[in-house]
Write an enzyme that holds these catalytic residues in place. Sequence first.
Site, PDB file in Angstrom:
ATOM      1  CG  HIS A  27      -0.332   0.380   2.508  1.00 16.16           C
ATOM      2  ND1 HIS A  27      -0.189   1.684   2.934  1.00 16.16           N
ATOM      3  CD2 HIS A  27       0.207  -0.388   3.490  1.00 16.16           C
ATOM      4  CE1 HIS A  27       0.390   1.699   4.129  1.00 16.16           C
ATOM      5  NE2 HIS A  27       0.652   0.463   4.486  1.00 16.16           N
ATOM      6  CB  CYS A  28       1.220   4.166  -1.943  1.00 16.40           C
ATOM      7  SG  CYS A  28      -0.299   4.377  -2.882  1.00 16.40           S
ATOM      8  CB  ALA A  29      -0.083   8.224   0.446  1.00 17.39           C
TER       9      ALA A  29
END
Length: 510
Positions: A27-29
């Site tokens: 996952h990213c932001a």
Amino acid sequence: MAIDYAQTAQEIVKYIGGDNNVISITHCATRLRFVLKDNKAVDKEELKRVKGVITVIEAGGQMQVVIGNHVSDAYKQVLKLIHVDENAPVSAPNVGIVSRVMDVISSIFTPFLYQLAACGILQGIISFLAAVGIMDSGSGTYRILNFVSWTAFTFLPVMIAFTAAKKFNVHPFTAVITACALISPDYMNMLTAFKITSINSADPAMQQLMREAVNNPEIASILTNIVGIPLASPTLDFLGIPVKYLSYTASVIPIILMVWAMSYVERFFNKVLPVVIRNLFTPMFCIAIMVPMTLLVFGPIGNLIGGAIGGVYNYLYHLSPTIAGFVVGAFWQPLVTLGVHWGITPVTVGNYATLGYDTFTGLQASAVFAMTGSMFGVYLKTRSREMKGISLSAGVTGLFGITEPAIYGVALRLKKPFLCSCVAGGIGGAIAGSFNAVSWSYCLPGIAVLPVFFKEGHMPQFLGFLLSITVAFVLGALFTWLVGFKDEPDVAATKKIQAESQRAAQAEMN
């Protein structure tokens, strides 16, 4: 009403094709990033309807589920429901070269992006406090916080090696040890060990400075370039092949190339070595081969590639900072929607390492604030209570640098606000470019990281930056208000009207 992310996770796993369809997840932001065995098994329409999901994007060989600020909550719950094979390859099949590159870059940088930005914010804060006289730059407090703030950049190769190892299916600690070797004190001492060929000064202070130059490249550089003291670097070779002195602190591309090549070396020795000695000798061969290979081949090649990419951007920027600002400000959000914005990350990180600052982030910030302004324009314009709530929430989130909820939850749904934000971002970016606005350490542009754009002695640049994001925000809101958009009906109100209509129809029939 609070969202139950345990329930959200169950529905996400169901509609992506189940646990057996998942190769890997990161996952990213704001996004859950799935690499799946079969993207066709995903029910995108149902997935978009899951409570807590903003939208679904297929890009870079990944199925990206946009969650927003609570992505980490959803990620933790999804991990409880799937069983990822640690030995399975994580590269998505059947995608183009650009998608593969973006997939590699995003997979490598997203796990530590916030930590890198946190160090950048700390750097900006203490620099600001020192500039306004609240903190003494010579004090122990400042010096300790200063080296702490640089730690993520100093050991960036180690973090890249770890995440790249996950991506290329290499043992993480083998990759980490190899990266550590390139920034180890022994190698750094060889790198900075200058031989003083002539000391003619009778000044004891100058003689002491010359002695310190032996182990301090900054002092050596000053003596060589300014004072004119001739210094010579000792030669270094491996098996008779000369090694080019390069610093791997804050290095990006050489480390990625190194770990990629290591994946083949490790695979080879795991295949040919007997099981009884494999676990011991495979990492030994990997370390013994890849460190010299990086010093001889991958370091110079990676340094050349990184320098060329950064050089092209910086050359175009210096041709016309104003035009560059308009282009970056206008097209940054479209790049985000296509998922190719990760391609700029090595350039920005490289700029901090080589220049000490980055121009791109100073221009990019206008796009962020323009999108945020558009959200407040929607909030003021819409008559839908539901859209008011969504746009206000997305606007507040955007102020802190996270624009994806605004993009997918509002701007692309209503279309015109997205275009308005692009125009406003372009104008703001042009202003930033004309003032040569820069960021002095890595950050995700937002209201909380403004000190990162400030440095003592560069007040005109900082004021120009503040003007650029203010103009971008105001114009984003103003353009959205003036241009307008096709307002979506309030779901609750629509359901109420439909229910009343049904009751009226039944009453007429009776």
